[in-house]
Design an enzyme around this catalytic site. Structure first.
Site, PDB file in Angstrom:
ATOM      1  N   LYS A  78       0.865  -1.190   0.000  1.00 47.37           N
ATOM      2  CA  LYS A  78       0.000   0.000   0.000  1.00 47.37           C
ATOM      3  C   LYS A  78       0.890   1.225   0.000  1.00 47.37           C
ATOM      4  O   LYS A  78       2.020   1.175   0.505  1.00 47.37           O
ATOM      5  CB  LYS A  78      -0.875   0.015   1.262  1.00 47.37           C
ATOM      6  CG  LYS A  78      -2.115   0.884   1.157  1.00 47.37           C
ATOM      7  CD  LYS A  78      -3.260   0.155   0.494  1.00 47.37           C
ATOM      8  CE  LYS A  78      -4.415   1.099   0.209  1.00 47.37           C
ATOM      9  NZ  LYS A  78      -5.602   0.382  -0.252  1.00 47.37           N
TER      10      LYS A  78
ATOM     11  N   ASP B 281      -6.956   4.341  -4.740  1.00 50.57           N
ATOM     12  CA  ASP B 281      -7.621   4.207  -3.438  1.00 50.57           C
ATOM     13  C   ASP B 281      -8.240   5.577  -3.166  1.00 50.57           C
ATOM     14  O   ASP B 281      -8.478   6.337  -4.111  1.00 50.57           O
ATOM     15  CB  ASP B 281      -6.603   3.792  -2.359  1.00 50.57           C
ATOM     16  CG  ASP B 281      -7.260   3.387  -1.037  1.00 50.57           C
ATOM     17  OD1 ASP B 281      -7.908   2.331  -0.993  1.00 50.57           O
ATOM     18  OD2 ASP B 281      -7.160   4.134  -0.048  1.00 50.57           O
TER      19      ASP B 281
HETATM   20  P1  NDP Z   1     -12.917   7.765  -2.902  1.00 55.84           P
HETATM   21  O1  NDP Z   1     -11.828   8.765  -2.735  1.00 55.84           O
HETATM   22  O2  NDP Z   1     -13.518   7.576  -4.239  1.00 55.84           O
HETATM   23  O3  NDP Z   1     -14.096   8.083  -1.868  1.00 55.84           O
HETATM   24  C1  NDP Z   1     -13.870   8.121  -0.501  1.00 55.84           C
HETATM   25  C2  NDP Z   1     -15.144   8.580   0.183  1.00 55.84           C
HETATM   26  O4  NDP Z   1     -14.988   8.433   1.576  1.00 55.84           O
HETATM   27  C3  NDP Z   1     -15.469  10.032  -0.078  1.00 55.84           C
HETATM   28  O5  NDP Z   1     -16.851  10.209  -0.060  1.00 55.84           O
HETATM   29  C4  NDP Z   1     -14.789  10.706   1.111  1.00 55.84           C
HETATM   30  O6  NDP Z   1     -15.319  11.964   1.449  1.00 55.84           O
HETATM   31  C5  NDP Z   1     -15.067   9.712   2.206  1.00 55.84           C
HETATM   32  N1  NDP Z   1     -14.050   9.847   3.263  1.00 55.84           N
HETATM   33  C6  NDP Z   1     -12.703   9.722   3.120  1.00 55.84           C
HETATM   34  N2  NDP Z   1     -12.108   9.942   4.294  1.00 55.84           N
HETATM   35  C7  NDP Z   1     -13.086  10.233   5.166  1.00 55.84           C
HETATM   36  C8  NDP Z   1     -13.104  10.547   6.541  1.00 55.84           C
HETATM   37  N3  NDP Z   1     -11.965  10.627   7.240  1.00 55.84           N
HETATM   38  N4  NDP Z   1     -14.303  10.753   7.132  1.00 55.84           N
HETATM   39  C9  NDP Z   1     -15.469  10.669   6.410  1.00 55.84           C
HETATM   40  N5  NDP Z   1     -15.509  10.373   5.110  1.00 55.84           N
HETATM   41  C10 NDP Z   1     -14.333  10.160   4.505  1.00 55.84           C
HETATM   42  O7  NDP Z   1     -12.330   6.391  -2.336  1.00 55.84           O
HETATM   43  P2  NDP Z   1     -12.853   4.899  -2.587  1.00 55.84           P
HETATM   44  O8  NDP Z   1     -14.315   4.894  -2.749  1.00 55.84           O
HETATM   45  O9  NDP Z   1     -11.996   4.311  -3.644  1.00 55.84           O
HETATM   46  O10 NDP Z   1     -12.437   4.183  -1.216  1.00 55.84           O
HETATM   47  C11 NDP Z   1     -13.320   4.097  -0.090  1.00 55.84           C
HETATM   48  C12 NDP Z   1     -12.857   3.000   0.846  1.00 55.84           C
HETATM   49  O11 NDP Z   1     -12.825   1.752   0.139  1.00 55.84           O
HETATM   50  C13 NDP Z   1     -11.439   3.159   1.421  1.00 55.84           C
HETATM   51  O12 NDP Z   1     -11.412   2.596   2.730  1.00 55.84           O
HETATM   52  C14 NDP Z   1     -10.593   2.306   0.492  1.00 55.84           C
HETATM   53  O13 NDP Z   1      -9.387   1.887   1.105  1.00 55.84           O
HETATM   54  C15 NDP Z   1     -11.543   1.140   0.276  1.00 55.84           C
HETATM   55  N6  NDP Z   1     -11.261   0.348  -0.910  1.00 55.84           N
HETATM   56  C16 NDP Z   1     -11.251   0.905  -2.155  1.00 55.84           C
HETATM   57  C17 NDP Z   1     -10.993   0.118  -3.255  1.00 55.84           C
HETATM   58  C18 NDP Z   1     -11.123   0.647  -4.642  1.00 55.84           C
HETATM   59  O14 NDP Z   1     -11.117  -0.169  -5.580  1.00 55.84           O
HETATM   60  N7  NDP Z   1     -11.265   1.946  -4.855  1.00 55.84           N
HETATM   61  C19 NDP Z   1     -10.607  -1.307  -3.126  1.00 55.84           C
HETATM   62  C20 NDP Z   1     -10.754  -1.828  -1.764  1.00 55.84           C
HETATM   63  C21 NDP Z   1     -11.024  -1.001  -0.717  1.00 55.84           C
HETATM   64  P3  NDP Z   1     -14.418  13.303   1.270  1.00 55.84           P
HETATM   65  O15 NDP Z   1     -14.354  13.504  -0.197  1.00 55.84           O
HETATM   66  O16 NDP Z   1     -15.191  14.329   1.997  1.00 55.84           O
HETATM   67  O17 NDP Z   1     -13.048  13.013   1.893  1.00 55.84           O
END
Ligand code: NDP
Length: 451
Positions: free
Chosen positions: A130, A170
């Site tokens: 990561k 991510d």
């Molecule tokens: P994105 O950047 O597309 O979206 C992340 C979302 O989570 C946004 O809505 C963001 O809001 C919110 N968020 C992030 N940090 C915080 C926080 N501290 N408190 C509240 N909301 C928060 O990321 P992904 O959708 O790709 O990833 C989401 C999760 O899924 C993560 O845990 C990632 O590790 C996991 N994941 C993703 C994969 C992928 O293929 N993309 C694969 C496996 C796991 P804001 O914009 O306001 O920060």
């Protein structure tokens, strides 16, 4: 040969805490896995004497580097970047890159550790890694994001490669950022090769990759319900986040006849009692991906919805819950609220979104609980398929990849049942995922001897 000195669980955890001061997320992730692995290893001397768990809980290496870039006002900005290469026993390191102000070495070490088990569970040959930086893409111009990504890759390129380490996206790293990083890698090395996954369709990306994590988390939910002779159809779902994973999870819940009530971002959550249907999901995707807007704008556009500033959605009554934002976003009290309101199943799209105490609440209540390392493995599984397509210079179509994803998620679910069935009809999916993921990595490490 030395007589093996079995360390018990509390002593093992004391050592992990001592060696990783100020890294609570990493310690939390190791503790969650080690609890189950110690039970499993009880009568397995070979794992103890080879110190397998101690070795998996010590990353192969952590590379930390300076990332300098110039903003649009000609100020020089300095950020810190990392790549954590946790374990490559069963394949090249593989795991996403995260750009978010909350990124620390501890967060990336926890994610790389979890990734090792997740990747093993997929059945594909991928190790765990990561990376990321404490850079916030929000509010930056495209040109600033490009300069940052190029600077980041100018150091990272030395440590990655299609047979060495293959990063993906991510939080904060989507198609735009992957494009900038891939372009820079290609420029520096003069090689077109599958060094990143999550690429655009024009230059080696895989069909189904954008949808894979969110859809996969819903397929995992579907499999848990099917195991209990139930389905998603007609059920209400509460989802957090509004990024890649959350919007695709919402899409798949809707496709299967469920009703999505909430989505969120770090500013708060929206609650739409009418349900967030496909047309509304498309509107959110445009808001987030193209306009880089905030979820609060949804309630201005769809007036039946309400926006709850600074709050998380777990107090909204629902049948199904899918945390899809970030780590530790669902605590003990919120887990209790979900259970009291009658939640049946939780499937984690995000990595470690539920605190250890929250997980205990779900287990005590005996609700179906699919941990991220199993439930969100669809993303990395399709990334593995993207690597295969790049290596063979071919591309499979959407339908074929959709079928592969469905089969992979079913396979992961079944492995969790194999190792997590408690014999009384309850499946401990955490235990199942930990043991199934550990066993393959551990056996490969045993084969290599002391390395
Ligand atoms: P994105 O950047 O597309 O979206 C992340 C979302 O989570 C946004 O809505 C963001 O809001 C919110 N968020 C992030 N940090 C915080 C926080 N501290 N408190 C509240 N909301 C928060 O990321 P992904 O959708 O790709 O990833 C989401 C999760 O899924 C993560 O845990 C990632 O590790 C996991 N994941 C993703 C994969 C992928 O293929 N993309 C694969 C496996 C796991 P804001 O914009 O306001 O920060």
């Amino acid at each position: 040969m030395a007589v093996s000195d079995h360390v018990d669980f509390p002593t093992f955890m004391e050592g992990v805490k001592k060696r990783n001061p100020g890294q609570p997320e990493f310690v939390q992730a190791v503790q969650e896995v080690a609890t189950d692995i110690f039970d499993f290893m009880e009568d397995k001397e070979e794992y103890h004497s080879a110190q397998i768990l101690r070795r998996i809980a010590e990353p192969d290496r952590v590379v930390s580097f300076r990332v300098c870039w110039e903003d649009d006002n000609h100020n020089i900005r300095v950020q810190r970047g990392w790549r954590v290469q946790n374990n490559n026993a069963i394949g090249p390191y593989k795991g996403g890159i995260r750009f978010h102000p909350s990124v620390t070495e501890s967060v990336l070490k926890f994610l790389a550790f979890e990734q090792t088990f997740k990747n093993s569970l997929t059945g594909l040959p991928m190790g765990g890694g990561k990376g990321g930086a404490n850079f916030n893409p929000r509010g930056k111009s495209d040109a600033e994001v490009m300069r940052f990504c190029q600077s980041f890759m100018t150091e990272l390129y030395r440590h990655v490669g299609p047979d060495t380490d293959v990063p993906a996206g991510d939080i904060g790293v989507g198609a735009r950022e992957i494009g900038y990083m891939f372009g820079q890698y290609k420029r520096i090395t003069n090689r077109w090769e599958g060094v990143l996954t999550g690429k655009g369709m024009e230059y080696g990306g895989s069909q189904m990759r954008p949808e894979a994590t969110g859809y996969g988390a819903v397929y995992f939910m579907e499999n848990m319900l099917k195991h209990k002779k139930d389905s998603i159809d007609g059920k209400t779902a509460v989802i957090s986040g509004s990024g890649n994973v959350a919007t695709h999870a919402a899409e798949q819940i809707t496709k299967q006849g469920g009703k999505v009530l909430t989505l969120s971002d770090s500013g708060g959550f929206i609650h739409d009692p009418d349900g967030i249907d496909q047309e509304k999901i498309d509107w959110i995707k445009d808001l987030k991906n193209n306009k880089r807007g905030r979820i609060s704008e949804y309630a201005d556009h769809y007036t039946a919805a309400t926006f709850h500033a600074g709050k998380r959605p777990w107090n909204v009554p629902c049948d199904l819950a899918l945390p899809c934002a970030t780590q530790n976003e669902l605590n003990e009290e919120e887990a209790r609220e979900l259970v009291d309101n009658g939640v049946m199943a939780v499937s984690e799209g995000a990595n470690m979104p539920t605190t250890l105490e929250g997980v205990h609440v779900f287990h005590d209540a005996k609700i179906m609980y699919g941990p991220g390392k199993a439930a969100n493995a669809g993303g990395v599984a399709v990334s593995g398929l993207e690597m295969s397509q790049n290596a063979e210079r071919i591309s499979w179509n959407h339908e074929r990849l959709g079928e592969m994803l469905t089969e992979l998620m079913e396979g992961i679910h079944d492995k969790c049942v194999e190792y997590g069935d408690q014999g009384d009809g309850y499946v401990d999916y955490v235990k199942g995922a930990n043991i199934a993921g550990f066993k393959k990595v551990a056996d490969a490490m045993l084969a290599y001897g002391v390395v």
